[in-house]
Write a protein that holds these residues in place. Sequence first.
Motif, PDB file in Angstrom:
ATOM      1  N   ARG A 149       0.741  -1.309   0.063  1.00 43.05           N
ATOM      2  CA  ARG A 149      -0.246  -0.162  -0.032  1.00 43.05           C
ATOM      3  C   ARG A 149       0.740   1.333   0.187  1.00 43.05           C
ATOM      4  O   ARG A 149       0.704   2.087  -0.863  1.00 43.05           O
ATOM      5  CB  ARG A 149      -0.920   0.011   1.027  1.00 43.05           C
ATOM      6  CG  ARG A 149      -1.779   1.124   1.568  1.00 43.05           C
ATOM      7  CD  ARG A 149      -2.984   1.090   2.492  1.00 43.05           C
ATOM      8  NE  ARG A 149      -3.745   2.297   2.573  1.00 43.05           N
ATOM      9  CZ  ARG A 149      -3.503   3.349   3.082  1.00 43.05           C
ATOM     10  NH1 ARG A 149      -2.323   3.685   3.774  1.00 43.05           N
ATOM     11  NH2 ARG A 149      -4.239   4.331   2.979  1.00 43.05           N
ATOM     12  N   MET A 198       2.312   1.734  -3.446  1.00 43.64           N
ATOM     13  CA  MET A 198       1.350   2.162  -4.421  1.00 43.64           C
ATOM     14  C   MET A 198       1.074   3.820  -4.185  1.00 43.64           C
ATOM     15  O   MET A 198       0.921   4.680  -4.967  1.00 43.64           O
ATOM     16  CB  MET A 198      -0.019   1.577  -4.287  1.00 43.64           C
ATOM     17  CG  MET A 198       0.244  -0.160  -4.993  1.00 43.64           C
ATOM     18  SD  MET A 198      -1.465  -0.983  -4.473  1.00 43.64           S
ATOM     19  CE  MET A 198      -2.353   0.125  -5.412  1.00 43.64           C
ATOM     20  N   LEU A 199       0.855   4.313  -3.010  1.00 42.85           N
ATOM     21  CA  LEU A 199       0.580   5.584  -2.601  1.00 42.85           C
ATOM     22  C   LEU A 199       1.936   6.273  -2.916  1.00 42.85           C
ATOM     23  O   LEU A 199       1.935   7.445  -3.332  1.00 42.85           O
ATOM     24  CB  LEU A 199       0.444   5.863  -1.138  1.00 42.85           C
ATOM     25  CG  LEU A 199      -1.152   5.232  -0.804  1.00 42.85           C
ATOM     26  CD1 LEU A 199      -1.117   5.428   0.793  1.00 42.85           C
ATOM     27  CD2 LEU A 199      -2.105   5.881  -1.365  1.00 42.85           C
ATOM     28  N   GLN A 200       3.113   5.962  -2.657  1.00 40.60           N
ATOM     29  CA  GLN A 200       4.428   6.759  -2.684  1.00 40.60           C
ATOM     30  C   GLN A 200       4.500   6.856  -4.578  1.00 40.60           C
ATOM     31  O   GLN A 200       4.976   7.848  -4.952  1.00 40.60           O
ATOM     32  CB  GLN A 200       5.579   5.819  -2.680  1.00 40.60           C
ATOM     33  CG  GLN A 200       6.766   6.501  -2.560  1.00 40.60           C
ATOM     34  CD  GLN A 200       7.514   6.297  -3.756  1.00 40.60           C
ATOM     35  OE1 GLN A 200       7.439   5.425  -4.395  1.00 40.60           O
ATOM     36  NE2 GLN A 200       8.446   7.416  -4.319  1.00 40.60           N
ATOM     37  N   ARG A 201       4.116   6.068  -5.329  1.00 39.96           N
ATOM     38  CA  ARG A 201       4.250   6.053  -6.760  1.00 39.96           C
ATOM     39  C   ARG A 201       3.271   7.267  -7.153  1.00 39.96           C
ATOM     40  O   ARG A 201       3.541   7.787  -8.231  1.00 39.96           O
ATOM     41  CB  ARG A 201       3.866   4.710  -7.508  1.00 39.96           C
ATOM     42  CG  ARG A 201       5.221   3.764  -7.406  1.00 39.96           C
ATOM     43  CD  ARG A 201       4.870   2.497  -8.095  1.00 39.96           C
ATOM     44  NE  ARG A 201       5.866   1.701  -8.086  1.00 39.96           N
ATOM     45  CZ  ARG A 201       6.123   0.391  -8.399  1.00 39.96           C
ATOM     46  NH1 ARG A 201       4.978  -0.038  -9.071  1.00 39.96           N
ATOM     47  NH2 ARG A 201       7.010  -0.191  -8.194  1.00 39.96           N
ATOM     48  N   ARG A 202       2.037   7.463  -6.551  1.00 42.41           N
ATOM     49  CA  ARG A 202       0.998   8.384  -6.874  1.00 42.41           C
ATOM     50  C   ARG A 202       1.278   9.614  -6.436  1.00 42.41           C
ATOM     51  O   ARG A 202       0.443  10.750  -6.491  1.00 42.41           O
ATOM     52  CB  ARG A 202      -0.361   7.699  -6.719  1.00 42.41           C
ATOM     53  CG  ARG A 202      -0.485   6.627  -7.445  1.00 42.41           C
ATOM     54  CD  ARG A 202      -1.777   6.384  -7.501  1.00 42.41           C
ATOM     55  NE  ARG A 202      -2.481   7.407  -8.189  1.00 42.41           N
ATOM     56  CZ  ARG A 202      -3.952   7.295  -8.451  1.00 42.41           C
ATOM     57  NH1 ARG A 202      -4.838   6.407  -7.874  1.00 42.41           N
ATOM     58  NH2 ARG A 202      -4.514   8.421  -9.068  1.00 42.41           N
ATOM     59  N   GLY A 203       2.317   9.790  -5.485  1.00 36.53           N
ATOM     60  CA  GLY A 203       2.639  11.049  -4.786  1.00 36.53           C
ATOM     61  C   GLY A 203       1.801  11.461  -3.513  1.00 36.53           C
ATOM     62  O   GLY A 203       1.692  12.319  -2.986  1.00 36.53           O
ATOM     63  N   GLY A 204       1.391  10.114  -2.880  1.00 35.76           N
ATOM     64  CA  GLY A 204       0.552  10.322  -1.935  1.00 35.76           C
ATOM     65  C   GLY A 204       0.987  10.561  -0.512  1.00 35.76           C
ATOM     66  O   GLY A 204       0.256  10.608   0.655  1.00 35.76           O
TER      67      GLY A 204
END
Length: 59
Positions: free
Chosen positions: A20, A23-29
């Motif tokens: 998780r 995935m968030l890191q790849r979207r800049g989250g």
Amino acid sequence: MTHTYEQRELESFEALACLRWMMLQRRGGVPLEPGMREKVKAFIGNHSILREAGLFTNL
């Protein structure tokens, strides 16, 4: 009510949390503090489920 988890169950939850975060890191989250990629690589290398999967050699 007390819940006890077996080691394999805890490792599964840790693997999900790591996926998780990735995935968030790849979207800049998520904020990316210095050295975080190295920490994640080390975590994956030491985590039995993620290491066995061999999915993250290019992180």
